[in-house]
Structures are given as C-alpha cells and as structure tokens.
Design a protein around this motif. Structure first.
Motif, PDB file in Angstrom:
ATOM      1  N   ASP A 236      27.052 -62.459 -14.233  1.00  0.00           N
ATOM      2  CA  ASP A 236      26.857 -62.057 -12.803  1.00  0.00           C
ATOM      3  C   ASP A 236      27.804 -60.965 -12.508  1.00  0.00           C
ATOM      4  O   ASP A 236      28.740 -61.093 -12.312  1.00  0.00           O
ATOM      5  N   PRO A 237      27.025 -59.642 -12.299  1.00  0.00           N
ATOM      6  CA  PRO A 237      27.855 -58.647 -12.101  1.00  0.00           C
ATOM      7  C   PRO A 237      28.850 -58.667 -10.866  1.00  0.00           C
ATOM      8  O   PRO A 237      29.750 -58.260 -10.489  1.00  0.00           O
ATOM      9  N   ALA A 238      28.154 -59.017  -9.666  1.00  0.00           N
ATOM     10  CA  ALA A 238      28.785 -59.133  -8.336  1.00  0.00           C
ATOM     11  C   ALA A 238      29.975 -60.123  -8.505  1.00  0.00           C
ATOM     12  O   ALA A 238      30.983 -59.845  -7.685  1.00  0.00           O
ATOM     13  N   TYR A 239      30.210 -61.101  -9.150  1.00  0.00           N
ATOM     14  CA  TYR A 239      30.755 -62.341  -8.970  1.00  0.00           C
ATOM     15  C   TYR A 239      32.254 -61.883  -9.880  1.00  0.00           C
ATOM     16  O   TYR A 239      33.257 -61.952  -9.719  1.00  0.00           O
ATOM     17  N   ASN A 307      21.074 -62.913  -1.950  1.00  0.00           N
ATOM     18  CA  ASN A 307      21.038 -61.604  -2.318  1.00  0.00           C
ATOM     19  C   ASN A 307      22.171 -60.930  -3.102  1.00  0.00           C
ATOM     20  O   ASN A 307      22.008 -60.182  -3.698  1.00  0.00           O
ATOM     21  N   VAL A 308      23.199 -61.417  -2.806  1.00  0.00           N
ATOM     22  CA  VAL A 308      24.670 -61.032  -3.402  1.00  0.00           C
ATOM     23  C   VAL A 308      24.515 -61.241  -4.652  1.00  0.00           C
ATOM     24  O   VAL A 308      24.998 -60.259  -5.580  1.00  0.00           O
ATOM     25  N   PHE A 389      20.612 -57.189   2.473  1.00  0.00           N
ATOM     26  CA  PHE A 389      19.505 -57.820   3.231  1.00  0.00           C
ATOM     27  C   PHE A 389      18.043 -57.312   2.902  1.00  0.00           C
ATOM     28  O   PHE A 389      17.055 -57.852   2.901  1.00  0.00           O
ATOM     29  N   MET A 390      18.399 -55.744   2.799  1.00  0.00           N
ATOM     30  CA  MET A 390      16.914 -55.188   2.393  1.00  0.00           C
ATOM     31  C   MET A 390      16.666 -55.153   0.881  1.00  0.00           C
ATOM     32  O   MET A 390      15.138 -54.688   0.561  1.00  0.00           O
ATOM     33  N   SER A 394      23.733 -52.723  -4.407  1.00  0.00           N
ATOM     34  CA  SER A 394      24.288 -52.599  -5.786  1.00  0.00           C
ATOM     35  C   SER A 394      25.698 -52.883  -5.586  1.00  0.00           C
ATOM     36  O   SER A 394      26.654 -52.688  -4.700  1.00  0.00           O
ATOM     37  N   VAL A 395      26.213 -53.242  -6.994  1.00  0.00           N
ATOM     38  CA  VAL A 395      27.809 -53.496  -6.910  1.00  0.00           C
ATOM     39  C   VAL A 395      28.595 -52.231  -6.847  1.00  0.00           C
ATOM     40  O   VAL A 395      29.571 -52.123  -6.190  1.00  0.00           O
TER      41      VAL A 395
END
Length: 616
Positions: A236-239, A307-308, A389-390, A394-395
């Motif tokens: 997961d790129p966000a984490y 969504n994150v 939320f929309m 992006s990260v």
C-alpha cells in the motif's frame, strides 16, 4: 493679499483632518486641528509643537507659529466636530512676503504636507526611543552576564584551593587506600561475572516463558513473508510513505536550521543583527514534537478512513482541488484564526510563546502550545482530507502539500536574505515590502485575502467539471478565465518588482525621489481591479450565450476589436479623462490617483478603480 474678506474657510485633506484658513487684510492664518489616536503619539507631538513654537518664533523671516490647547478666536462659529481635538491647534501667520513670486507654491506645499511631516516626526521619534531602549537593554544584559561569569570564576578558584588542600592531606594515605581499592574491585568483578553467567541466564529463561508476547499479525501487505513472496508491488503506497515522509520533514527542517545558524554565525545577509539566546534555543529544542504529533494523526486517519488506504500515487484532479482549497477557504480561515490569536485574551495565554523569540529561526514557525498545534492541524487538514473523501486524493499530493507548508514556514522565519542584494542600504525599503510567505506571515501585511473568495465558487466549479468530465469536455472559455486572471497578476507583479529595483538603484529613473510608505500602503490594493474584471467575465459567461460558443481564434473579431479600440474607445477615454480633471470629479475621485508623486506601474490601477466606480 490686499483683499478685504474676513471669513473662515475649511479644506479636508487626505488624512481626514480639517485645515482652516482665516483670510484677513495682508495676512492669512492657517490653523491645523491636531488629532491623535495613541497617547504616546500625543505626548511626542505636544513636546514637538512646543519646541516648534519656541524655535519658529526666533526667526524673523519665518511665519509666526503658535500652539494652544483651546480653539483660537478665529474659529468661533465652527461646528463642534471640527473643534473636537486632543492635540490642540497649530496656527501659522502667512504674510504677504511669504507668497511673493515663487514662494507661493512652496508655502502652499509646506502647509498641505504639515500633517504628514508631523506623523513622520512622531514615527522617527518613536523608532529612535525604541532603538535607544534596545541598546540600553543589551548593555545591561552584558553587564549581568559579565557579573555571572566573574562570580563563576571566583567559585571555581575557591573549589580549586579546597581540592589542593585535600590532595596535600591525602598524599600520605594514598598507598594504603590503593591496595584496599584494588581488593574491592577484584571482588566486584568476580560477583558481576557470577551474576552474568549464572543468575542472569536463569532470569532470562524464566521471564521469556512468563512474559511471552503473542505475535500480532498486522496488514498482510506489511508482513515480511508477504513481502518476500509477493514483492514490493503489492504494498500500500499510503502506508509505506508515512514513515519516509516524516523523516523527510525532519531532514528538511534540519537543513533550514543549519543554514540559518550558519548565516547567523557569519553575520552576513541577516535581518536582525543579534545573537541567539540560550533560552530561545532551549525553548525551541522540541520543534520535532509537531512532526510526531502529525504522524500519529496520519496513522489514525489510515486506520479510521477507508479511502486513505486506497489512494494512488498521483491524481491531477486531487492536487488541483487541494491547491484551490488552500488558496480559497484555508487562507481566509487562517488569516482570521491568526487575527484571533493576536487578541489580548488568546495572545497572553497561547500565542505569546511563539513571539517570545526575537531572533527568529526556521523552527520558530512551529513553536506553539498544544492547543494551537491542534487548531493548525485541523485547518490544514481541510485541503488534504477533502480530496480523499471525494475519492480523488493521492499520496504525492499530500506529501507535496506538507512540504510546501514546511518550506514557506521556514522561509518566512529564517533570519537571513535568500536573495542577496549588492547595495544593502538602498534596498532596505524594498525588503520591508516583500511578503515573507504566502501561508504564514501574509496576515501581518495584507488585508486583501477575502477578496479572492469572490472567485472561489467559479474556480471550484471548473475543478468539479474537470474531475467529472475530464480535460476533453471542458469549455475553453471557462478554463481560460482563471488562468488569465493569474497571468494578469503575475505580469503586474513582474512590472512592480522591475520598477522598484530601478528605483532602489537610482538609475534611469524620471522622478529622483524615494517611495513613501503611505503611497505603498495606499496602492497595495492594486489587484482589486483584476478581481473585479474576472468577476465581470464570469457574470458575462453565465448571462451571455455567445461567450460560451467562442472559438480559440477569429481573425475578424481581432480586427474589429483593434479598430474599436483605436477609434471610439480612445476618443471616449480621452474626453472621459478630461472630465475627471474637472474640479468636481477631481476632488471626489481622480485626486486619489494623482496623490502618488513617484508613480509605479500599479499606480494606473487607481485610475481604473475610479473609472469602474463611475462607469458602473
């Protein structure tokens, strides 16, 4: 001067102060009612008027000057509003010899600028008093520090003397103590070896069984086995970006800190020429707490918001929405939030901790109490969480936005000049007018932030169309309006910077005079006409159907536009400007434009403002 009129006339100048004149045969009495808002200004002005009265009357050729706290007899019959002052009345007796030939224009100019001269004298006096107080404080601080150093030296000398006496006494017992000390050390080594070898191993085995921590499996993509079997592509790129982003923020801030302290040690290109205090360094040593605090919130948002974890690396729509939200509501809310922090109730309890640092450093921008950190985080999370939320977050947009905030904070608080100028003294005026940053200290020098909220609905509508329909279905006219507005602002700013650069160099200029701060403050609303024009374009786009159907280029329309400008528009503009120079319109509108003696490229905006107000 030989007229037999005996009447009183009043004239309202630009400062809102009534200038009175009593015409008598052979003499003109110019009376100035003086009003001041601050008690300090009133005290300085009172002493100045007394000195002016004593020094002015000593010269026989100069006009007689008088100052009184009560209205003079010439002002009898005037309204109470004109006679209500707290600084008294200053009057000058203008005789016939003072207005002969070329002296008339000079005398009139001096009388009209008397109010500005008094304000200038008060500002200079206050700055001189403050500089003397600062120098006196620095001298007293140096005396106190020298006294502390001398006291520490005396205590060190007494300690050295006591130690030397103890050494002389203990020389005879050194050999006996040495043998006993060696025996004690050998016993301690043997005991330590026995504990380490026998008892400690037993404790390790015992507590390993009693306090065995169960292995909690986290996200499957972050298990070592999953990484080895599936590779880095499924992470997961966000984490995976959270911890490197926090480390990047620390490195970024540390670079700014090192660069700022290097310039402060060199004593070159610095703004406040004072050394750093140890109390300030100790108070600002916890600057990385806010990074850890933000990282904790990021991890909580990753767990709570679905969504994150679904964010891609980059989405253009989300980045544009983040930028528009920062320019619009976030800047507006940040401005008023900071204004509220400067209220005496909140300032004395919270914000004074930030302003305790006189010699600012880049990390001074994040030295706040906990409540302020929470408020700032909630405010700046609006542009980050709204695209998430929309569904278009992006990260990389989150990382770039946080890096931008850190960069502008550090640049706004660093105590040195990034743009090195050759003639430092001539450029002090320019440096005082350059805004420090667009997100931090714009609130100190600007009151025009809310005006751009007029265009925020149209800009958000354009962004929504781009997100929902894509680039191919966007109306060309609607997409060009916002970019054309930004292009106008950029071109005007380029001209302003170029003009002030040549004014500071004193080369190739027409009027060899320096800019007044009153003129710069009066002309700082030059972008109002750009916002007004953009609002008119958006209204025309909504009301006129032909505006939406315009192509990229039409030769006939370009030729007709040029001919209309050369013909009737230039003709009407000429006579309209002639009408503005009529005394009725000039005194009410156009005199605001001609108040600028040293013109700048943005001075013409004042004319456009009056044109727009009359034509509407």
């Amino acid at each position: 001067m030989e007229t037999k009129l005996d009447r009183f006339g009043s004239l309202a100048n630009g400062d809102g102060v009534v200038l009175g004149g009593c015409v008598q045969p052979g003499k003109l009495n110019a009376i100035f009612p003086m009003r001041f808002r601050d008690d300090t200004d009133l005290a300085v002005a009172t002493s100045f008027f007394q000195e002016l009265q004593d020094a002015g009357n000593s010269y026989s050729k100069a006009p007689k000057c008088s100052w009184s706290a009560i209205p003079p007899p010439e002002l009898r019959g005037e309204s109470v509003h004109h006679l209500t002052t707290n600084g008294g009345f200053v009057s000058f007796d203008i005789l016939e010899r003072h207005v002969k030939r070329r002296r008339a224009a000079k005398t009139a100019w001096i009388l009209l600028n008397f109010q500005s001269y008094v304000k200038y004298h008060i500002k200079c006096t206050r700055s001189y008093i403050q500089s003397r107080m600062r120098k006196r404080q620095e001298r007293l601080t140096e005396v106190i520090q020298d006294a502390r150093l001398r006291g520490s030296d005396n205590t060190k000398k007494l300690q050295v003397r006591k130690k030397s006496k103890r050494r002389l006494i203990s020389l005879g017992k050194a050999k006996k103590l040495q043998k006993g000390f060696r025996a004690v050390v050998d016993r301690m080594k043997r005991l330590r070896l026995w504990i380490r070898v026998r008892a400690l191993d037993r404790l390790r085995r015992h507590y390993r069984q009693c306090f065995a921590v169960p292995r909690v499996k986290g996200n499957k993509y972050y298990d070592k086995l999953e990484v080895l079997t599936k590779g880095w592509g499924d992470i997961d790129p966000a984490y995976a970006t959270m911890l490197p982003a926090l480390l990047l923020r620390m490195i970024h801030n540390q670079i700014w800190i090192s660069l700022s302290r290097h310039q402060t040690a060199r004593r070159k290109h610095i703004i406040v020429d004072r050394s750093l205090e140890f109390e300030q360094v100790d108070r600002e040593s916890s600057w990385d707490d806010q990074i850890i605090f933000n990282g904790l919130f990021f991890y909580m948002a990753y767990v709570a918001v679905p969504n994150v974890s679904r964010m891609p690396v980059w989405r253009t729509e989300g980045a544009i929405i983040t930028a528009l939200l920062h320019i619009g509501p976030v800047e507006f809310l940040y401005y008023w939030f900071h204004r509220a922090l400067h209220h005496h109730f909140l300032y004395s309890r919270y914000h004074s901790h930030h302003h305790a640092s006189i010699v600012t450093e880049p990390i001074t921008s994040v030295i706040h109490p906990f409540a302020e950190h929470v408020g700032y985080f909630v405010l700046f999370s609006i542009p980050l969480m709204t695209p998430i939320f929309m569904g278009c977050g992006s990260v990389l947009a989150v990382v770039l936005y946080i890096t931008y905030i850190d960069f502008m904070n550090n640049m706004g608080h660093c105590n040195f000049e990034l743009v090195i100028m050759n003639e430092q003294k001539e450029y002090d005026m320019l440096k005082s007018r350059v805004p420090e940053s667009s997100t931090v200290y714009l609130k100190f020098t600007s009151d025009e932030i809310p005006q751009y909220l007029v265009l925020a609905p149209a800009a958000l509508q354009t962004a929504h169309r781009m997100v929902t329909k894509g680039w191919g279905d966007i109306d060309l006219v609607d997409a060009i309006m916002l970019s054309g507005l930004l292009l106008r602002l950029f071109l005007n700013q380029v001209w302003i910077s170029l003009s002030r650069y040549h004014t500071a160099r004193r080369k190739h200029i027409i009027v060899d005079r320096s800019l007044e701060f009153e003129q710069v403050d009066r002309e700082r609303s030059w972008d109002d006409q750009v916002t007004l024009a953009a609002l008119t374009f958006y209204l025309a786009y909504a009301a006129i159907l032909s505006v939406r159907l315009m192509p990229e280029w039409e030769t006939k329309g370009g030729v007709i536009m040029a001919l209309l400008h050369i013909g009737p528009v230039e003709f009407l503009y000429y006579w309209f400007h002639r009408a503005l120079h009529h005394h009725f319109l000039y005194s009410r509108y156009h005199s605001h434009h001609h108040a600028s003696i040293v013109t700048e490229p943005l001075t013409y905006d004042e004319t456009l403002g009056s044109l727009c107000s009359l034509s509407s």
